[in-house]
Design a protein around this motif. Structure first.
Motif, PDB file in Angstrom:
ATOM      1  N   ARG A 250       0.861  -1.242  -0.029  1.00  0.00           N
ATOM      2  CA  ARG A 250      -0.074   0.060   0.030  1.00  0.00           C
ATOM      3  C   ARG A 250       1.004   1.290   0.009  1.00  0.00           C
ATOM      4  NH1 ARG A 250      -3.600  -1.677   5.433  1.00  0.00           N
ATOM      5  NH2 ARG A 250      -4.908  -3.219   4.460  1.00  0.00           N
ATOM      6  N   PRO A 251       0.554   2.443  -0.528  1.00  0.00           N
ATOM      7  CA  PRO A 251       1.168   3.601  -0.539  1.00  0.00           C
ATOM      8  C   PRO A 251       1.478   3.854   0.996  1.00  0.00           C
ATOM      9  CG  PRO A 251      -0.790   3.858  -1.932  1.00  0.00           C
ATOM     10  CD  PRO A 251      -0.970   2.626  -1.147  1.00  0.00           C
ATOM     11  N   GLU A 252       3.085   4.338   0.942  1.00  0.00           N
ATOM     12  CA  GLU A 252       3.533   4.832   2.113  1.00  0.00           C
ATOM     13  C   GLU A 252       3.393   3.721   3.332  1.00  0.00           C
ATOM     14  OE1 GLU A 252       1.555   8.361   3.388  1.00  0.00           O
ATOM     15  OE2 GLU A 252       2.436   9.272   1.662  1.00  0.00           O
ATOM     16  N   MET A 253       3.110   2.366   3.194  1.00  0.00           N
ATOM     17  CA  MET A 253       3.151   0.955   3.776  1.00  0.00           C
ATOM     18  C   MET A 253       2.146   1.391   4.877  1.00  0.00           C
ATOM     19  SD  MET A 253       5.630  -0.981   2.961  1.00  0.00           S
ATOM     20  CE  MET A 253       5.947  -1.988   4.536  1.00  0.00           C
ATOM     21  N   LYS A 254       0.764   2.063   4.509  1.00  0.00           N
ATOM     22  CA  LYS A 254      -0.264   2.256   5.601  1.00  0.00           C
ATOM     23  C   LYS A 254      -0.742   1.091   6.045  1.00  0.00           C
ATOM     24  CE  LYS A 254      -4.432   4.918   5.903  1.00  0.00           C
ATOM     25  NZ  LYS A 254      -5.454   5.839   5.098  1.00  0.00           N
ATOM     26  N   GLY A 255      -0.550   1.010   7.335  1.00  0.00           N
ATOM     27  CA  GLY A 255      -1.242  -0.097   8.142  1.00  0.00           C
ATOM     28  C   GLY A 255      -0.280  -1.122   8.181  1.00  0.00           C
ATOM     29  N   ILE A 256       0.764  -1.285   7.612  1.00  0.00           N
ATOM     30  CA  ILE A 256       1.584  -2.551   7.484  1.00  0.00           C
ATOM     31  C   ILE A 256       2.604  -2.593   8.578  1.00  0.00           C
ATOM     32  CG2 ILE A 256       3.036  -3.788   6.021  1.00  0.00           C
ATOM     33  CD1 ILE A 256       1.477  -2.714   3.409  1.00  0.00           C
ATOM     34  N   THR A 257       2.718  -3.770   9.320  1.00  0.00           N
ATOM     35  CA  THR A 257       3.908  -3.957  10.162  1.00  0.00           C
ATOM     36  C   THR A 257       4.782  -5.220   9.462  1.00  0.00           C
ATOM     37  OG1 THR A 257       2.270  -3.650  11.919  1.00  0.00           O
ATOM     38  CG2 THR A 257       4.350  -4.870  12.486  1.00  0.00           C
ATOM     39  N   PRO A 258       5.655  -4.568   9.202  1.00  0.00           N
ATOM     40  CA  PRO A 258       6.944  -5.640   8.668  1.00  0.00           C
ATOM     41  C   PRO A 258       7.213  -6.643   9.853  1.00  0.00           C
ATOM     42  CG  PRO A 258       7.732  -3.456   8.135  1.00  0.00           C
ATOM     43  CD  PRO A 258       6.510  -3.098   9.174  1.00  0.00           C
ATOM     44  N   ILE A 259       7.466  -7.879   9.579  1.00  0.00           N
ATOM     45  CA  ILE A 259       7.630  -8.941  10.334  1.00  0.00           C
ATOM     46  C   ILE A 259       9.215  -9.421  10.126  1.00  0.00           C
ATOM     47  CG2 ILE A 259       6.945 -11.276  11.384  1.00  0.00           C
ATOM     48  CD1 ILE A 259       5.276  -8.790  12.278  1.00  0.00           C
ATOM     49  N   LEU A 260       9.373  -9.912   8.726  1.00  0.00           N
ATOM     50  CA  LEU A 260      10.654 -10.463   8.607  1.00  0.00           C
ATOM     51  C   LEU A 260      11.375  -9.538   7.526  1.00  0.00           C
ATOM     52  CD1 LEU A 260      10.338 -14.244   8.117  1.00  0.00           C
ATOM     53  CD2 LEU A 260      11.055 -13.195   9.931  1.00  0.00           C
ATOM     54  N   VAL A 261      12.482  -8.760   7.863  1.00  0.00           N
ATOM     55  CA  VAL A 261      13.354  -7.889   7.188  1.00  0.00           C
ATOM     56  C   VAL A 261      14.567  -8.447   7.028  1.00  0.00           C
ATOM     57  CG1 VAL A 261      14.211  -5.503   6.968  1.00  0.00           C
ATOM     58  CG2 VAL A 261      11.963  -5.909   7.837  1.00  0.00           C
ATOM     59  N   ALA A 262      15.257  -8.470   5.751  1.00  0.00           N
ATOM     60  CA  ALA A 262      16.621  -8.923   5.389  1.00  0.00           C
ATOM     61  C   ALA A 262      17.138  -8.115   4.381  1.00  0.00           C
ATOM     62  CB  ALA A 262      16.705 -10.434   5.151  1.00  0.00           C
ATOM     63  N   LYS A 263      18.535  -8.093   4.033  1.00  0.00           N
ATOM     64  CA  LYS A 263      19.056  -7.208   3.071  1.00  0.00           C
ATOM     65  C   LYS A 263      19.811  -8.061   2.161  1.00  0.00           C
ATOM     66  CE  LYS A 263      21.194  -3.571   4.811  1.00  0.00           C
ATOM     67  NZ  LYS A 263      22.291  -2.881   5.386  1.00  0.00           N
ATOM     68  N   PRO A 264      19.182  -8.338   0.691  1.00  0.00           N
ATOM     69  CA  PRO A 264      19.869  -9.006  -0.185  1.00  0.00           C
ATOM     70  C   PRO A 264      21.280  -8.404  -0.575  1.00  0.00           C
ATOM     71  CG  PRO A 264      17.541  -8.347  -0.688  1.00  0.00           C
ATOM     72  CD  PRO A 264      17.903  -7.480   0.375  1.00  0.00           C
ATOM     73  N   ASP A 265      22.138  -9.283  -0.846  1.00  0.00           N
ATOM     74  CA  ASP A 265      23.416  -9.025  -1.137  1.00  0.00           C
ATOM     75  C   ASP A 265      23.519  -8.511  -2.508  1.00  0.00           C
ATOM     76  OD1 ASP A 265      23.580 -11.105  -2.701  1.00  0.00           O
ATOM     77  OD2 ASP A 265      25.035 -11.876  -1.296  1.00  0.00           O
ATOM     78  N   ASP A 266      24.702  -7.738  -3.051  1.00  0.00           N
ATOM     79  CA  ASP A 266      24.388  -7.276  -4.376  1.00  0.00           C
ATOM     80  C   ASP A 266      24.419  -8.230  -5.422  1.00  0.00           C
ATOM     81  OD1 ASP A 266      24.988  -4.856  -2.876  1.00  0.00           O
ATOM     82  OD2 ASP A 266      26.904  -4.332  -3.791  1.00  0.00           O
ATOM     83  N   ALA A 267      25.083  -9.456  -5.246  1.00  0.00           N
ATOM     84  CA  ALA A 267      24.955 -10.569  -6.196  1.00  0.00           C
ATOM     85  C   ALA A 267      23.525 -11.082  -6.266  1.00  0.00           C
ATOM     86  CB  ALA A 267      25.848 -11.749  -5.686  1.00  0.00           C
TER      87      ALA A 267
END
Length: 296
Positions: free
Chosen positions: A186-203
């Motif tokens: 949704r625009p501006e992540m309205k009402g959304i709670t991230p649960i899992l977050v990770a950072k993909p590497d460049d490859a």
């Protein structure tokens, strides 16, 4: 007042007292329907039937929970949805997504309007943009959009977890899977709670091993950005929504934290209390081999 009437009143009061003192979960277990898609991909991948049955086996050990598994996609007998607290879809998506065929989206909307929780896992979070995508943004906050989102296989290192009922008892973990990211939220992540977050590497961002094949310029330009891989929403209708992009490799259900997170999420999506330490479960290597679809 006659003796018979006094006896009747006493019996009624006793019944009311017993009803008030009986836990709701014991009298009326919470029905959760897990809908497994048809066989897809090679052995060990997209094992929707085995995955749903494994999760149901774990959920059945939670007091007051009644898991029901529907195999083969959208149920022929839709009465299985009657009285459900949540519907969890683990299946192939895209233009052939069972949730958007015929009048299915309309039926799901009516259930959502009643506060029924909706969860979609792995390929099940993908639908075409337009009306289907807008529906998913309403129901669960976002969806996988072809050419905007991407789906390489990579090891997502979950280094921290938010304070949320879904993360109870879950420790940081690292699992290789077909983790989707750059979800169309949704625009501006309205009402959304991230649960899992990770950072993909460049490859991972540069790889051509995605479907459709990459790399995508806008994905490459976002190098270094953390990506949301699982999320939740609480809808205005009182219901809840859950999106989880992992689940390609069946073996990953053997990871206790990967599994616990999803078991917790299913309870939460159904509006149920998650135990203080999360849903405890044990899965043996033999159990992981059960209910696999026959594939070449």
């Amino acid at each position: 007042m006659t003796r018979n009437r006094l006896v009747g009143l006493a019996a009624g009061l006793l019944a009311a007292t017993l009803a008030a003192s009986t836990p709701a979960s014991a009298a009326d277990p919470a029905k959760i329907v897990l809908i497994a898609g048809r066989p897809s991909h090679g052995p060990g991948d997209h094992e929707f039937n085995a995955g749903c049955k494994l999760l149901a086996k774990c959920l059945a050990q939670v007091p007051g929970v009644q898991p029901v598994v529907v195999a083969g996609g959208w149920p022929e007998d839709e009465s299985v949805f009657d009285g459900a607290k949540a519907l969890i879809f683990y299946m192939d998506g895209g233009s052939g997504h069972p949730a958007i065929q015929g009048d299915h989206a309309e039926k799901l909307q009516k259930l959502a309007d009643k506060g029924v929780g909706l969860g979609f896992m792995h390929y099940g979070v993908e639908v075409p943009k337009g009306e289907p995508g807008a529906k998913f943004q309403d129901w669960i906050g976002g969806y996988y959009e072809t050419y905007f989102s991407t789906n390489p296989h990579w090891t997502a290192a979950i280094e921290s977890l938010p304070d949320h009922p879904i993360t109870r008892g879950v420790k940081p973990f690292a699992v290789k899977d077909e983790w989707y990211y750059n979800i169309r939220f949704r625009p501006e992540m309205k009402g959304i709670t991230p649960i899992l977050v990770a950072k993909p590497d460049d490859a991972t961002r540069d790889t051509s091993h995605s479907s459709p094949p990459g790399p995508y310029k806008h994905i490459q330009e976002a190098k270094g950005r953390p990506e949301v891989l699982a999320w939740v929403v609480e809808r205005p209708d009182g219901g809840r929504g859950y999106g989880f992009t992992g689940g390609h490799a069946h073996a990953n259900w053997g990871d206790p934290d990967f599994r616990r997170l999803n078991l917790n999420a299913i309870l939460w999506t159904a509006g149920l209390d998650v135990p203080a330490e999360g849903v405890a479960s044990e899965v043996s290597p033999e159990e992981l081999k059960q209910n696999l679809d026959p594939k070449k």
